[in-house]
Design a protein around this motif. Structure first.
Motif, PDB file in Angstrom:
ATOM      1  N   THR A  55      -8.246   5.545  -4.749  1.00 24.28           N
ATOM      2  CA  THR A  55      -6.959   6.027  -5.266  1.00 24.28           C
ATOM      3  C   THR A  55      -6.939   7.544  -5.363  1.00 24.28           C
ATOM      4  OG1 THR A  55      -7.756   5.749  -7.548  1.00 24.28           O
ATOM      5  CG2 THR A  55      -6.525   3.916  -6.573  1.00 24.28           C
ATOM      6  N   TRP A  79      -1.380   3.334  -1.038  1.00 25.86           N
ATOM      7  CA  TRP A  79      -1.242   2.058  -1.725  1.00 25.86           C
ATOM      8  C   TRP A  79       0.178   1.881  -2.260  1.00 25.86           C
ATOM      9  CZ3 TRP A  79      -5.292  -0.695  -0.498  1.00 25.86           C
ATOM     10  CH2 TRP A  79      -6.526  -0.059  -0.295  1.00 25.86           C
ATOM     11  N   LEU A 103      -5.886  -2.006  -7.762  1.00 26.66           N
ATOM     12  CA  LEU A 103      -6.448  -1.597  -6.470  1.00 26.66           C
ATOM     13  C   LEU A 103      -7.159  -2.771  -5.803  1.00 26.66           C
ATOM     14  CD1 LEU A 103      -7.191   0.548  -4.348  1.00 26.66           C
ATOM     15  CD2 LEU A 103      -9.211   1.094  -5.738  1.00 26.66           C
ATOM     16  N   GLN A 149      -4.732  -5.205  -4.221  1.00 27.55           N
ATOM     17  CA  GLN A 149      -4.145  -4.761  -2.959  1.00 27.55           C
ATOM     18  C   GLN A 149      -5.179  -4.782  -1.827  1.00 27.55           C
ATOM     19  OE1 GLN A 149      -1.381  -1.525  -2.770  1.00 27.55           O
ATOM     20  NE2 GLN A 149      -0.975  -1.559  -4.980  1.00 27.55           N
TER      21      GLN A 149
END
Length: 610
Positions: free
Chosen positions: A348, A374, A389, A392
């Motif tokens: 991220t 994302w 996270l 996904q």
């Protein structure tokens, strides 16, 4: 002779009559006080030994006199106050850095100041009330200036003559100790006094040392020494016959995650139930709760260098900025070269944080998804939570967008929720502790529990795949997590029971072809050669500077961030102990001078390891 007369004579010797005035005295005292306050605060975090060294005060007085140049030479009050304000900012910034990274800001890291935009919470939470003493001294000086008229005319000649005299005094004493660079190295190499170099040589002196050291070529003697050091390293052996290496690697890096929350309960709450279950498995687990953090100037980016490249980062120079164009041999490159693997980085973060985009390129990572790649989801501030996270990543894997079934892969996942535990949102906390649990510790335990849940999602997914039996999962903390809060936590009744006094990071492997659990001490640098064995990469050209934790040649000691040797060295040869002790120094020179790119090192010390 009366003391008053002695002081009067000393004052006359140190300052020419044209230079001396109450204004100069106050300006000098103000700046001198700033540096001494800095030294005391630093000493309280490390060691006060430097405060009893005469050279500390001689060098500090000289540096203070240098910083009063605007007023001492030209009587410019506005310029002097401006210098004092900048000095306050600089000193405080270094203390904030030290509270998080146990050292002063390296010269090369000033160019990475843009990283602070993503770490403002950590910076803010590193402030202490004592830091207000710096602006307080400046405020007192401003009040003095406002209430007193200027007493003497500017006298640059007298000022520079006196400055030169102080320089000669400091220079002469330092020369008797071997010179500035040599004395700096001498103090830095002492396990008991290495932290005092900041006090003795002053903060400006440390910065000057970094700059000079960073620009010097490698002497032939040191080059020969590195060759001899590397020549003693043994090549990592393959796994025993009948033990099948793994084909894939999923490496999950957990921000600031330490091992001590594993296996504990606090007020009836099991903090990390999933990792507890992994550690309890009878087969396929490697678990070392005492993996010493060995990060250096880069800190948050250093874990990748240690574990993926088998090198220890320099304590003074951030490789991700200063040495990013070097040649690096990595696990990810080895898997591409020897297994035809596809390499992924899933994070991220952004590519500019710690220059991660360049690091990924240098380490051979091809398919990269940054924070902006994302979809929007659950956040813990301004970024996706670790759990979101993982959701996904798993969804894209199942859709065939990432790590397709049957594809040989190196998958590096970076989790960030643990970065600011004191700011962990209440809505994401499962545990409500009593007042017996300190605020920071409460946040850290809730973060650890949240990360534990995110890890469960990924490991469960890996174990559901058709290639699960061929996939090794490595879970590590990137560095120790309590920073300057460790001492405070250990001072509490609960913290003394559950918090590790050592700066250790979590290290666990799941679905390993070898089962091993040990309380022995290892270093982060030891994971690289271990991975070469577990993944069947022992024919790769570079075997790193650490020691595999498997087999008869394994050791259970390492050097931590404090430069001290930790662990059990009983029965170990002095040569091996010295090798471990000097590994950071050797690694720093390899990185600084890009020695793995040099043909003579590439041939003699990578493919030619014994």
């Amino acid at each position: 002779m009366e003391m008053k007369t002695v002081l009067a004579k000393l004052r006359h010797i140190l300052f020419p009559k044209r230079l001396w005035s109450g204004d100069v005295e106050i300006s000098l005292i103000t700046v001198f006080a700033k540096f001494i306050i800095f030294d005391i605060i630093w000493g309280m975090m490390t060691s006060m030994i430097g405060m009893v060294q005469p050279l500390t005060y001689i060098n500090t007085f000289f540096i203070a006199f240098l910083f009063v140049m605007p007023y001492g030479a030209w009587r410019s009050r506005i310029a002097q106050v401006s210098v004092d304000i900048l000095l306050d900012i600089w000193l405080i910034a270094n203390l904030l850095y030290a509270r998080n990274y146990t050292g002063m800001i390296p010269a090369s890291s000033y160019a990475l100041a843009g990283n602070l935009a993503d770490f403002t919470t950590s910076v803010f939470n590193s402030f202490r009330v004592v830091d207000l003493l710096f602006p307080a001294t400046t405020a007192a000086q401003i009040v003095y200036y406002a209430r007193h008229k200027m007493k003497s005319r500017k006298s640059p000649g007298a000022y520079f003559a006196t400055l030169g005299a102080f320089f000669l005094i400091a220079f002469s004493i330092t020369a008797m100790k071997g010179g500035f660079m040599e004395y700096h190295r001498h103090i830095s190499a002492s396990p008991n006094r290495h932290a005092t170099v900041v006090q003795v040589q002053t903060l400006p002196g440390n910065l000057i040392y970094d700059i000079i050291e960073g620009s010097q070529p490698l002497p032939q003697e040191d080059r020969n020494g590195i060759e001899r050091w590397l020549a003693t390293k043994k090549k990592v052996n393959p796994l025993p016959d009948g033990v099948k290496p793994r084909r894939n690697l999923v490496w999950i890096i957990c921000e600031s995650l330490e091992a001590w929350p594993v296996g504990i309960e606090v007020e009836g709450h099991e903090i990390m139930p999933f990792l507890n279950s992994l550690v309890a498995r009878d087969e396929g687990t490697i678990y070392f709760p005492n993996m010493l953090t060995q990060t250096g100037a880069g800190h948050s980016i250093d874990c990748q260098l240690l574990i993926n490249a088998g090198l220890i980062p320099s304590a003074t120079e951030c490789y991700s900025f200063h040495n990013i164009d070097n040649t690096y041999f990595t696990v990810s490159k080895a898997m591409k070269e020897l297994k035809g693997a596809k390499t992924y980085l899933l994070t991220t973060d952004g590519p500019n944080i710690w220059n991660q985009g360049k690091v990924a390129e240098a380490f051979g990572l091809d398919a990269i998804l940054w924070g902006s790649d994302w979809s929007p989801g659950e956040t813990d501030g301004d970024r996706l939570t670790d759990s979101a996270l993982m959701d996904q990543i798993i969804a894209r894997c199942r859709a065939g967008e990432l790590w397709k079934e049957g594809e040989t892969a190196f998958v590096q996942i970076v989790l960030m929720t643990g970065h600011d535990p004191e700011e962990f949102p209440e809505r994401l906390r499962r545990f409500q502790f009593s007042d017996a649990v300190p605020f920071y510790l409460s946040g850290y335990l809730n973060c650890a529990n949240f990360v534990d849940g995110a890890l469960k999602k990924m490991v469960d997914y890996v174990e559901s795949r058709s290639d699960a039996a061929e996939t090794l999962v490595l879970i590590t903390g990137d560095h120790e997590g309590l920073h300057c809060n460790r001492k405070d936590m250990l001072a509490t009744e609960l913290g003394a029971k559950i918090v590790s006094p050592r700066e250790c990071s979590l290290m666990a492997m799941v679905n390993s072809p070898v089962t091993l659990k040990s309380d022995g001490i290892i270093g982060q640098i030891d994971v690289y050669p271990t991975l070469l064995q577990l993944l069947g990469l022992t024919d790769y050209c570079w075997h790193g500077l650490g020691h595999s934790i498997l087999g008869q040649d394994s050791i259970r000691f390492a050097v931590g961030q404090d430069t001290r040797l930790h662990g059990n060295t009983e029965g170990t040869s002095p040569v091996k102990i010295r090798e471990v002790k000097t590994s950071r120094e050797v690694s720093s020179m390899i990185i600084k001078h890009d020695l793995l790119k040099k043909p003579e090192f590439n041939k003699k010390n990578t493919t030619g390891l014994k």
